[in-house]
Motif scaffolding. Structure first.
Motif, PDB file in Angstrom:
ATOM      1  N   CYS A 116     111.066  61.522 -72.357  1.00 51.79           N
ATOM      2  CA  CYS A 116     110.257  61.585 -71.136  1.00 51.79           C
ATOM      3  C   CYS A 116     111.155  61.306 -69.941  1.00 51.79           C
ATOM      4  O   CYS A 116     111.720  60.214 -69.825  1.00 51.79           O
ATOM      5  CB  CYS A 116     109.124  60.559 -71.217  1.00 51.79           C
ATOM      6  SG  CYS A 116     108.002  60.554 -69.803  1.00 51.79           S
ATOM      7  N   ASP A 120     108.654  63.374 -65.319  1.00 52.15           N
ATOM      8  CA  ASP A 120     107.530  63.512 -66.243  1.00 52.15           C
ATOM      9  C   ASP A 120     106.620  62.284 -66.170  1.00 52.15           C
ATOM     10  O   ASP A 120     105.391  62.402 -66.114  1.00 52.15           O
ATOM     11  CB  ASP A 120     108.030  63.688 -67.679  1.00 52.15           C
ATOM     12  CG  ASP A 120     108.901  64.917 -67.861  1.00 52.15           C
ATOM     13  OD1 ASP A 120     108.500  65.989 -67.374  1.00 52.15           O
ATOM     14  OD2 ASP A 120     109.967  64.798 -68.476  1.00 52.15           O
ATOM     15  N   LEU A 121     107.232  61.110 -66.182  1.00 48.11           N
ATOM     16  CA  LEU A 121     106.453  59.882 -66.153  1.00 48.11           C
ATOM     17  C   LEU A 121     105.708  59.734 -64.826  1.00 48.11           C
ATOM     18  O   LEU A 121     104.502  59.456 -64.804  1.00 48.11           O
ATOM     19  CB  LEU A 121     107.353  58.674 -66.379  1.00 48.11           C
ATOM     20  CG  LEU A 121     106.621  57.336 -66.359  1.00 48.11           C
ATOM     21  CD1 LEU A 121     105.730  57.190 -67.577  1.00 48.11           C
ATOM     22  CD2 LEU A 121     107.604  56.170 -66.279  1.00 48.11           C
ATOM     23  N   ALA A 124     102.775  62.034 -64.527  1.00 42.93           N
ATOM     24  CA  ALA A 124     101.660  61.588 -65.364  1.00 42.93           C
ATOM     25  C   ALA A 124     100.934  60.400 -64.739  1.00 42.93           C
ATOM     26  O   ALA A 124      99.726  60.223 -64.928  1.00 42.93           O
ATOM     27  CB  ALA A 124     102.169  61.222 -66.756  1.00 42.93           C
ATOM     28  N   LEU A 125     101.659  59.601 -63.971  1.00 48.59           N
ATOM     29  CA  LEU A 125     101.051  58.463 -63.289  1.00 48.59           C
ATOM     30  C   LEU A 125     100.327  58.874 -62.013  1.00 48.59           C
ATOM     31  O   LEU A 125      99.650  58.055 -61.392  1.00 48.59           O
ATOM     32  CB  LEU A 125     102.119  57.414 -62.958  1.00 48.59           C
ATOM     33  CG  LEU A 125     102.742  56.687 -64.147  1.00 48.59           C
ATOM     34  CD1 LEU A 125     103.895  55.818 -63.681  1.00 48.59           C
ATOM     35  CD2 LEU A 125     101.702  55.857 -64.884  1.00 48.59           C
ATOM     36  N   ARG A 272     105.763  61.324 -74.791  1.00 48.83           N
ATOM     37  CA  ARG A 272     105.380  61.053 -73.407  1.00 48.83           C
ATOM     38  C   ARG A 272     104.096  60.243 -73.321  1.00 48.83           C
ATOM     39  O   ARG A 272     103.938  59.407 -72.422  1.00 48.83           O
ATOM     40  CB  ARG A 272     105.225  62.370 -72.642  1.00 48.83           C
ATOM     41  CG  ARG A 272     106.531  63.115 -72.456  1.00 48.83           C
ATOM     42  CD  ARG A 272     106.368  64.376 -71.631  1.00 48.83           C
ATOM     43  NE  ARG A 272     107.612  65.117 -71.606  1.00 48.83           N
ATOM     44  CZ  ARG A 272     107.792  66.242 -70.935  1.00 48.83           C
ATOM     45  NH1 ARG A 272     106.798  66.756 -70.232  1.00 48.83           N
ATOM     46  NH2 ARG A 272     108.954  66.858 -70.957  1.00 48.83           N
ATOM     47  N   LEU A 276     103.802  56.773 -71.266  1.00 50.14           N
ATOM     48  CA  LEU A 276     102.806  56.563 -70.217  1.00 50.14           C
ATOM     49  C   LEU A 276     101.988  55.304 -70.494  1.00 50.14           C
ATOM     50  O   LEU A 276     101.719  54.504 -69.589  1.00 50.14           O
ATOM     51  CB  LEU A 276     101.901  57.785 -70.129  1.00 50.14           C
ATOM     52  CG  LEU A 276     100.762  57.737 -69.108  1.00 50.14           C
ATOM     53  CD1 LEU A 276     101.311  57.573 -67.699  1.00 50.14           C
ATOM     54  CD2 LEU A 276      99.913  59.006 -69.206  1.00 50.14           C
ATOM     55  N   ARG A 280     101.727  51.979 -68.048  1.00 55.42           N
ATOM     56  CA  ARG A 280     100.466  51.454 -67.526  1.00 55.42           C
ATOM     57  C   ARG A 280     100.224  50.017 -67.990  1.00 55.42           C
ATOM     58  O   ARG A 280      99.723  49.184 -67.241  1.00 55.42           O
ATOM     59  CB  ARG A 280      99.315  52.369 -67.950  1.00 55.42           C
ATOM     60  CG  ARG A 280      99.311  53.696 -67.189  1.00 55.42           C
ATOM     61  CD  ARG A 280      98.231  54.633 -67.678  1.00 55.42           C
ATOM     62  NE  ARG A 280      98.083  55.781 -66.783  1.00 55.42           N
ATOM     63  CZ  ARG A 280      97.523  56.927 -67.134  1.00 55.42           C
ATOM     64  NH1 ARG A 280      97.037  57.080 -68.357  1.00 55.42           N
ATOM     65  NH2 ARG A 280      97.421  57.920 -66.266  1.00 55.42           N
TER      66      ARG A 280
END
Length: 344
Positions: A116, A120-121, A124-125, A272, A276, A280
């Motif tokens: 990841c 990408d991270l 996604a956030l 991934r 994620l 979080r």
């Protein structure tokens, strides 16, 4: 094509030749197979500092510019290529540091060979990778964080992504990414996957006129394998770059920070989705079920080094800086994004 056929990329290249070779790499008319073969050859040896500086300088000339950043602004990044499949430690440290008063302008991309990538991270956030430069400059001032998505600032590199993907090995571009932040921040924490890369990467950074101070680090995991970050499992070698000079190396040992070895593979993520979830959980604080203490320790170590750079402190002050960052993680922190972008 003459340059590619008359110079053996295994041997060190003169600075002017390295610059011209990079221009050939990004030329749309250069055959992709030839570029791939050349990249594979270059990957067989450790590049020298002047080569890295020449490659990066050529790409920087064609980069989309970014406004000047405040004094004390930091980038945290790694070369990748260590194969450790750890959580996004440098990216998570970059998201924590604004909470500690450190402005961060991070430059990154999607994963090429890792599980990841930083982009990408962040996507996604909820981070908008297409955010305009003027808005990013405002974010940096108001929220102490901006992420510069590499393809938006280095359009010439787009054609090389598929070539790199097909090769499936770390290439010279893994090393160049950390040298290509278009904001040219004065401070940088840079992790390298192989110990022999410490000196050339530090030397390349020292040639960047806008750099005031940097730590170039290489850690070892519990099995002695190399990591492109400071390690909570084994020793970490650190080279300090200050005002164009590379200083002597120092070694950090986890026990000096009061750290005990974490459970085996405690820092690893499988995909991934897990990366994620770990991110979080980290932001939610120690009471969250996805909060991983080992990841928190590792992120706090990277963030602690960033604090030292921002505050112009030496490595001897790391235990206090680490403790400050680790304490902040126990309580959780908010993403430094505009509210419209943050996702729960």
């Amino acid at each position: 094509m003459t340059l590619l056929t008359t110079h053996n990329p295994i041997r060190p290249l003169p600075e002017a030749t390295a610059a011209e070779l990079m221009r050939i790499f990004v030329d749309q008319d250069t055959d992709a197979l030839l570029v791939g073969a050349c990249l594979a050859l270059l990957a067989q040896r450790v590049p020298e500092a002047h080569e890295l500086a020449a490659f990066a300088g050529t790409l920087a000339e064609a980069a989309v510019p970014f406004p000047a950043v405040p004094e004390g602004t930091l980038d945290t990044c790694g070369t990748g290529g260590d194969g450790a499949s750890t959580a996004n430690l440098s990216t998570l440290a970059a998201l924590l540091l604004p909470r500690l008063g450190v402005p961060v302008v991070k430059h990154g991309n999607r994963a090429a060979t890792s599980v990841c990538g930083s982009a990408d991270l962040l996507e996604a956030l909820g981070y908008d990778l297409a955010r305009a430069g003027v808005d990013l400059a405002g974010d940096l001032e108001a929220r102490r964080f901006a992420f510069l998505f590499a393809p938006a600032y280095h359009p010439l590199l787009g054609r090389l992504r598929e070539i790199r993907r097909r090769l499936g090995i770390p290439t010279i571009f893994n090393l160049l990414g950390p040298l290509l932040n278009p904001a040219q921040p004065p401070l940088q924490l840079l992790g390298v996957a192989r110990e022999e890369l410490l000196a050339p990467m530090a030397g390349a950074l020292a040639r960047r006129g806008t750099l005031r101070r940097a730590f170039v680090v290489h850690g070892k995991d519990a099995e002695g394998k190399g990591l492109d970050e400071a390690s909570i499992e084994g020793p970490t070698v650190v080279l300090t770059v200050t005002d164009g000079r590379v200083e002597g190396s120092q070694v950090l040992v986890p026990r000096e920070l009061g750290l005990t070895p974490p459970p085996r593979h405690a820092l690893r993520v499988a995909d991934r989705a897990e990366a994620l979830a770990v991110a979080r959980g980290l932001a939610a604080g120690a009471d969250h079920p996805d909060f991983r203490p080992a990841v928190a320790d590792a992120v706090a170590l990277q963030a602690g080094l960033g604090l030292l750079l921002h505050r112009d402190l030496r490595l001897e002050a790391l235990p206090a800086a680490f403790g400050e960052a680790r304490g902040a993680l126990d309580h959780g922190f908010a993403w430094p994004f505009p509210p419209s972008e943050a996702r729960p």
